[in-house]
Design an enzyme around this catalytic site. Structure first.
Site, mmCIF file in Angstrom:
data_model
loop_
_atom_site.group_PDB
_atom_site.id
_atom_site.type_symbol
_atom_site.label_atom_id
_atom_site.label_comp_id
_atom_site.label_asym_id
_atom_site.label_seq_id
_atom_site.Cartn_x
_atom_site.Cartn_y
_atom_site.Cartn_z
ATOM 1 N N TYR A 229 0.905 -1.278 -0.091
ATOM 2 C CA TYR A 229 -0.186 -0.091 0.193
ATOM 3 C C TYR A 229 1.037 1.107 0.187
ATOM 4 O O TYR A 229 1.962 1.283 0.624
ATOM 5 C CB TYR A 229 -0.985 0.080 1.191
ATOM 6 N N ASP B 97 -0.724 15.885 6.051
ATOM 7 C CA ASP B 97 -1.376 15.414 5.076
ATOM 8 C C ASP B 97 -2.592 16.121 4.798
ATOM 9 O O ASP B 97 -3.746 15.745 5.276
ATOM 10 C CB ASP B 97 -1.742 13.938 5.403
ATOM 11 N N ASP C 242 -3.176 5.574 -2.445
ATOM 12 C CA ASP C 242 -4.132 6.659 -2.193
ATOM 13 C C ASP C 242 -3.988 7.806 -3.255
ATOM 14 O O ASP C 242 -3.030 8.407 -3.148
ATOM 15 C CB ASP C 242 -3.586 6.778 -0.823
ATOM 16 N N ASP D 84 -6.027 10.373 -2.830
ATOM 17 C CA ASP D 84 -6.603 11.505 -2.391
ATOM 18 C C ASP D 84 -7.988 11.475 -3.047
ATOM 19 O O ASP D 84 -8.988 10.854 -3.383
ATOM 20 C CB ASP D 84 -5.829 12.576 -2.378
ATOM 21 N N HIS E 5 -7.532 4.177 -4.576
ATOM 22 C CA HIS E 5 -8.902 4.741 -3.969
ATOM 23 C C HIS E 5 -9.002 6.197 -4.222
ATOM 24 O O HIS E 5 -7.971 7.010 -4.047
ATOM 25 C CB HIS E 5 -8.915 4.193 -2.596
ATOM 26 N N GLU F 272 -11.232 9.266 -2.723
ATOM 27 C CA GLU F 272 -12.228 9.818 -1.777
ATOM 28 C C GLU F 272 -13.249 10.787 -2.047
ATOM 29 O O GLU F 272 -13.034 11.650 -2.654
ATOM 30 C CB GLU F 272 -11.335 10.001 -0.502
ATOM 31 N N CYS G 177 -6.408 14.339 7.034
ATOM 32 C CA CYS G 177 -6.133 12.967 7.523
ATOM 33 C C CYS G 177 -7.635 12.382 7.888
ATOM 34 O O CYS G 177 -8.333 12.854 8.498
ATOM 35 C CB CYS G 177 -5.269 12.786 8.519
ATOM 36 N N ARG H 116 -13.128 5.359 -1.464
ATOM 37 C CA ARG H 116 -13.252 5.738 -0.123
ATOM 38 C C ARG H 116 -14.271 6.573 0.340
ATOM 39 O O ARG H 116 -14.678 7.627 -0.486
ATOM 40 C CB ARG H 116 -11.906 6.227 0.088
ATOM 41 N N GLU I 234 -13.987 4.599 5.751
ATOM 42 C CA GLU I 234 -12.802 5.070 6.542
ATOM 43 C C GLU I 234 -13.411 5.603 7.857
ATOM 44 O O GLU I 234 -14.661 6.087 7.858
ATOM 45 C CB GLU I 234 -12.042 6.443 5.817
ATOM 46 N N ASN J 96 -9.318 -0.171 7.325
ATOM 47 C CA ASN J 96 -7.942 0.539 7.638
ATOM 48 C C ASN J 96 -7.363 0.348 9.033
ATOM 49 O O ASN J 96 -7.933 0.910 9.855
ATOM 50 C CB ASN J 96 -8.084 2.022 7.424
#
Length: 297
Positions: A48, A62, A89, A91, A116, A118, A126, A161, A191, A213
């Site tokens: 990942y 982040d 990721d 974003d 993914h 989101e 985050c 996500r 998440e 996660n």
């Protein structure tokens, strides 16, 4: 030697097959390409690439400061060093729907297995911090549809996500996930769910592969792989674990050197030179050189 001899297409097909098997795949987060090789050597199922880790590696928080180009470049460096599938990721997709499609194609070109996207606003936060905001459902659905439509390899995994649980509650997060599946998402990453009962409720409502996660110091309980498998989850990520371990060890080592004036007391905590050489396949490079040097027409 050099890079993986398994093609990105083969890695994508392999991930699809593993997800169809119903097994739980464990994917630790790699903070650099060498860590990806170690993850493979230790027998894990995939790698990942965390946006939080990539940001931290650049010395940044982040909060959406990294670019699509930076993410694709780093993810590609990691993906090419392992035969395992690499999930990254991405974003919020780094822009409007057309940008999301371009991001997916850049990740395909980088050799990544899937990503993914989101539903937070941009810039994001985050996933385990308070104060998150999510976009409207229509905008989020457009992101997923753009990603699915933009990919050229149908085996490239597009995962949706959702961060809605922390903002609007569990039922709303489940409704969002259903909308993303209808838009073409191959899998869902809910998440910041709170405990096994919420994980179980999500599993009962969604019929595509689900990701759990298991990040440290977050909102959720740290569950074992066995427990997650029993709940019907298909992927578990440990996104920041290796970075936290490495930085913790580095901090302790620097303290030791500052306090004692030598690293001699740290040797038993270090990866030995011979283990490093095995991991980077020094012998393979020597054999390659010898073969070229001895080659004659």
């Amino acid at each position: 030697m050099l890079y993986s001899d398994v093609t990105p297409a083969a890695k994508r097909r392999a991930l699809r097959e593993r997800l169809a098997s119903g097994d739980l795949l464990q994917m630790p987060g790699a903070f650099n390409p060498l860590a990806a090789r170690l993850i493979e050597a230790k027998g894990f199922d995939g790698v990942y690439v965390s946006g939080a880790v990539l940001s931290a590696d650049l010395g940044l928080p982040d909060i959406g400061l990294t670019t699509a180009t930076e993410v694709a470049a780093r993810a590609g460096q990691i993906a090419r060093m392992t035969t395992l599938p690499t999930l990254v990721d991405a974003d919020t997709g780094f822009g409007e729907p057309m940008n999301v499609a371009r991001t997916v194609q850049a990740l395909e070109d980088a050799g990544v297995t899937g990503c993914h996207i989101e539903d937070q606003v941009n810039p994001k936060r985050c996933g385990h911090l308070d104060g998150k905001q999510v976009v409207g459902e229509a905008t989020a659905v457009q992101r997923i549809r753009a990603a699915v439509t933009g990919r050229r390899d149908p085996d490239f995994l597009v995962m949706a996500r959702t961060d809605v649980r922390a903002v609007e509650g569990l039922p709303a997060a489940i409704d969002r996930a259903k909308a993303y599946v209808d838009a073409g998402a191959d899998a869902v990453f809910p998440e910041a769910l709170l405990g096994p009962h919420e994980l179980e409720a999500f599993r009962a409502a969604i019929d595509v592969p689900l990701l759990a996660n298991m990040t440290e110091f977050g909102k959720g309980e740290l569950l074992t792989a066995k427990r997650l498998a029993s709940l019907g989850y298909n992927i578990v990520i440990y996104p920041v674990t290796l970075l936290r371990l490495a930085m913790g060890a580095a901090e302790a080592g620097l303290d030791e050197i500052r306090d004692t004036g030598t690293q001699a007391g740290l040797l038993d905590r270090m990866q030995h030179r011979s283990d490093l050489y095995t991991l980077v396949d020094y012998s393979g490079y020597r054999a390659f050189d010898a073969g070229i040097d001895d080659f004659q027409l």
